[in-house]
Design a protein around this motif. Structure first.
Motif, PDB file in Angstrom:
ATOM      1  N   CYS A   1       0.851  -1.208   0.000  1.00  0.00           N
ATOM      2  CA  CYS A   1       0.000   0.000   0.000  1.00  0.00           C
ATOM      3  C   CYS A   1       0.879   1.249   0.000  1.00  0.00           C
ATOM      4  N   ASP A   2       0.372   2.241  -0.684  1.00  0.00           N
ATOM      5  CA  ASP A   2       0.996   3.566  -0.647  1.00  0.00           C
ATOM      6  C   ASP A   2      -0.134   4.588  -0.459  1.00  0.00           C
ATOM      7  N   PRO A   3      -0.185   5.303   0.637  1.00  0.00           N
ATOM      8  CA  PRO A   3       0.834   5.362   1.704  1.00  0.00           C
ATOM      9  C   PRO A   3       0.723   4.195   2.664  1.00  0.00           C
ATOM     10  N   SER A   4       1.763   4.007   3.439  1.00  0.00           N
ATOM     11  CA  SER A   4       1.768   2.961   4.450  1.00  0.00           C
ATOM     12  C   SER A   4       1.690   3.632   5.823  1.00  0.00           C
ATOM     13  N   PRO A   5       1.316   2.948   6.864  1.00  0.00           N
ATOM     14  CA  PRO A   5       1.008   1.503   6.893  1.00  0.00           C
ATOM     15  C   PRO A   5      -0.301   1.191   6.157  1.00  0.00           C
ATOM     16  N   CYS A   6      -0.422  -0.050   5.793  1.00  0.00           N
ATOM     17  CA  CYS A   6      -1.545  -0.487   4.991  1.00  0.00           C
ATOM     18  C   CYS A   6      -2.644  -1.042   5.895  1.00  0.00           C
ATOM     19  N   PRO A   7      -3.847  -0.460   5.845  1.00  0.00           N
ATOM     20  CA  PRO A   7      -4.941  -0.926   6.703  1.00  0.00           C
ATOM     21  C   PRO A   7      -5.734  -2.101   6.086  1.00  0.00           C
ATOM     22  N   PHE A   8      -5.071  -2.880   5.193  1.00  0.00           N
ATOM     23  CA  PHE A   8      -5.750  -3.986   4.518  1.00  0.00           C
ATOM     24  C   PHE A   8      -4.904  -5.268   4.623  1.00  0.00           C
TER      25      PHE A   8
ATOM     26  N   LEU B   1     -10.777   2.624   9.011  1.00  0.00           N
ATOM     27  CA  LEU B   1     -10.416   3.554   7.935  1.00  0.00           C
ATOM     28  C   LEU B   1     -10.682   5.015   8.320  1.00  0.00           C
ATOM     29  N   GLN B   2     -11.680   5.225   9.195  1.00  0.00           N
ATOM     30  CA  GLN B   2     -11.938   6.601   9.646  1.00  0.00           C
ATOM     31  C   GLN B   2     -10.762   7.134  10.453  1.00  0.00           C
ATOM     32  N   SER B   3     -10.223   6.290  11.297  1.00  0.00           N
ATOM     33  CA  SER B   3      -9.103   6.732  12.130  1.00  0.00           C
ATOM     34  C   SER B   3      -7.881   7.059  11.282  1.00  0.00           C
ATOM     35  N   ASN B   4      -7.673   6.284  10.210  1.00  0.00           N
ATOM     36  CA  ASN B   4      -6.529   6.569   9.338  1.00  0.00           C
ATOM     37  C   ASN B   4      -6.689   7.898   8.629  1.00  0.00           C
ATOM     38  N   GLY B   5      -7.916   8.198   8.256  1.00  0.00           N
ATOM     39  CA  GLY B   5      -8.193   9.479   7.619  1.00  0.00           C
ATOM     40  C   GLY B   5      -7.611   9.621   6.232  1.00  0.00           C
ATOM     41  N   VAL B   6      -7.248   8.490   5.573  1.00  0.00           N
ATOM     42  CA  VAL B   6      -6.673   8.540   4.222  1.00  0.00           C
ATOM     43  C   VAL B   6      -7.773   8.183   3.219  1.00  0.00           C
ATOM     44  N   SER B   7      -7.926   9.028   2.244  1.00  0.00           N
ATOM     45  CA  SER B   7      -9.014   8.813   1.279  1.00  0.00           C
ATOM     46  C   SER B   7      -8.539   8.171  -0.031  1.00  0.00           C
ATOM     47  N   LEU B   8      -7.237   8.048  -0.246  1.00  0.00           N
ATOM     48  CA  LEU B   8      -6.745   7.469  -1.504  1.00  0.00           C
ATOM     49  C   LEU B   8      -5.492   6.625  -1.241  1.00  0.00           C
ATOM     50  N   TYR B   9      -5.543   5.355  -1.712  1.00  0.00           N
ATOM     51  CA  TYR B   9      -4.401   4.450  -1.626  1.00  0.00           C
ATOM     52  C   TYR B   9      -4.065   3.941  -3.037  1.00  0.00           C
TER      53      TYR B   9
END
Length: 420
Positions: A35-42, A56-64
């Motif tokens: 995954c980019d960015p890392s860490p990967c939540p999958f 995924l809400q806690s990560n707050g990243v909308s694009l991987y």
């Protein structure tokens, strides 16, 4: 089969499969996910199924960007890049104008706006503002609007006693809280008017010589900023009776006031006593009261030199009581007045109209009684003596004559008592 992009919600539950890659191989393979960015939540298993491994809400990243790799120990195959779009991600609000410093003037009305905290929220959520204060006492001095972020005063502030305050502000959008911001609030000084120690003063004095100091207690003013106070006085058309010490505020009678010469029991002087600080701010005090004698009414004002000048007033009354007349003092609720019952120039028995009337009546009554007495004496003595010389007295007439003398003596005794 590989897709070049995939979209799913940030609210997807853990371990939910969000993507499956198709892998064809006769040998067992090991699949890995980058995954980019890392860490990967999958996570991905060897069948190519990708599942949600973290919130995924806690990560707050909308694009991987994903990359899958399959290895059968002989060959390694890497997929093309896959774009992963995460929807419904809540982004925490951001405070946009803190850290900062604000200043508010002292003595402003309660509710005066001090500062407006602004923020941004990409999700458009409804914000809730909160703040903590240092020192804790500042929480009673300032308030922040929970919905609008407006910081306002809760009390009328005082530069001389209220400290500088620090408030840490947060914004919560219902799901996430912003990073804190700090606002420092300072209270600015305003030049204030001097303050008299009392709102009113009353002082009574007898007629005194020129130069006598009037010991009016409490005629003094202080300045909130601690500036030195100077005093002055003006009595308009009545100038010349009173002066004031510019440093101490002591009032002195500079011209003697004689009630007998002025032919009045009460005389009012309209004066202004001013207390001014170094900047010219002034405040006035009133001299008021009710007592017998001449009344010196002074409106005392203390003024400073601010722009515009400020002032305050109190009331004082200096009352001159005659030392040569007998006076009656009214109550404090009445106007200063006196009823003179005597004077130093007229102290004899006939010094008043009442004494003269009494004397004349006594003389008239005395004259009338003397005339009656004379008539009785003539009637019982002189006339009988004249008659006896012309006629003879019978024996029984002697007894009657004796009785007449007795009656005369009794009447004389009664009139003597009346005259006494």
């Amino acid at each position: 089969m590989l897709y070049t992009s995939v979209t799913f919600s940030a609210n997807t539950a853990l371990n939910t499969a969000v993507y499956t890659a198709t892998i064809t191989n006769n040998l067992p393979v090991v699949v890995a996910l980058t995954c980019d960015p890392s860490p990967c939540p999958f996570n991905v298993d060897n069948s190519g199924k990708v599942t949600v491994a973290a919130d995924l809400q806690s990560n707050g990243v909308s694009l991987y960007t994903w990359s899958l790799e399959a290895d059968d120990t002989y060959n390694t195959v890497v997929s093309q890049n896959i774009s992963v779009i995460i929807t419904d991600i809540n982004v925490a609000p951001t405070i946009t104008n803190l850290n900062d410093v604000a200043t508010v003037l002292e003595n402003q009305p309660i509710g005066t706006s001090v500062y407006h905290v602004s923020y941004s929220d990409v999700n458009g959520d409804t914000p809730t503002f909160s703040a903590s204060f240092t020192p804790a006492a500042c929480a009673s001095m300032y308030n922040i609007g929970t919905s609008d972020g407006i910081v306002s005063t809760r009390v009328a502030l005082d530069f001389e006693s209220d400290p500088s305050c620090s408030m840490v502000v947060d914004v919560f959008d219902g799901r996430a809280t912003s990073s804190p911001g700090t606002l420092t609030i300072n209270v600015a000084d305003v030049d204030e008017t001097p303050v008299w120690l009392q709102a009113g003063y009353t002082y009574s004095t007898p007629e005194v010589p020129s130069g006598t100091a009037l010991a009016v207690a409490g005629i003094s003013a202080t300045d909130p900023e601690g500036a030195a106070i100077s005093y002055s006085i003006g009595c308009g058309s009545d100038s010349g009776y009173l002066t004031v010490d510019p440093t101490s505020g002591a009032v002195t009678m500079t011209a003697a006031f004689d009630l007998e010469v002025s032919a009045v029991n009460t005389h009012t002087l309209a004066c202004t006593l001013t207390a001014a600080d170094a900047t010219g701010q002034s405040s006035g005090a009133d001299l008021s009261g009710a007592a017998v004698g001449a009344t010196f009414s002074l409106t005392m004002t203390a003024t400073d030199g601010g722009t515009p000048p400020l002032s305050d007033t109190a009331v004082v009354m200096v009352i001159v009581v005659s030392t040569t007349t007998t006076t009656t003092t009214t109550t404090a609720a009445t106007t200063a007045a006196a009823a003179s019952t005597g004077s130093e120039e007229s102290t004899g028995f006939l010094s008043s109209t009442e004494s003269i009337v009494f004397f004349v009546l006594a003389c008239v009554i005395s004259a009338m009684l003397a005339a009656v007495l004379g008539f009785l004496v003539w009637k019982f003595c002189c006339r009988n003596a004249y008659t006896n010389g012309a006629t003879k007295v019978a024996p029984n007439q002697g007894t009657n004559q004796s009785n007449k003398y007795e009656v005369l003596l009794v009447n004389i005794g009664l009139y003597s008592v009346l005259l006494g």
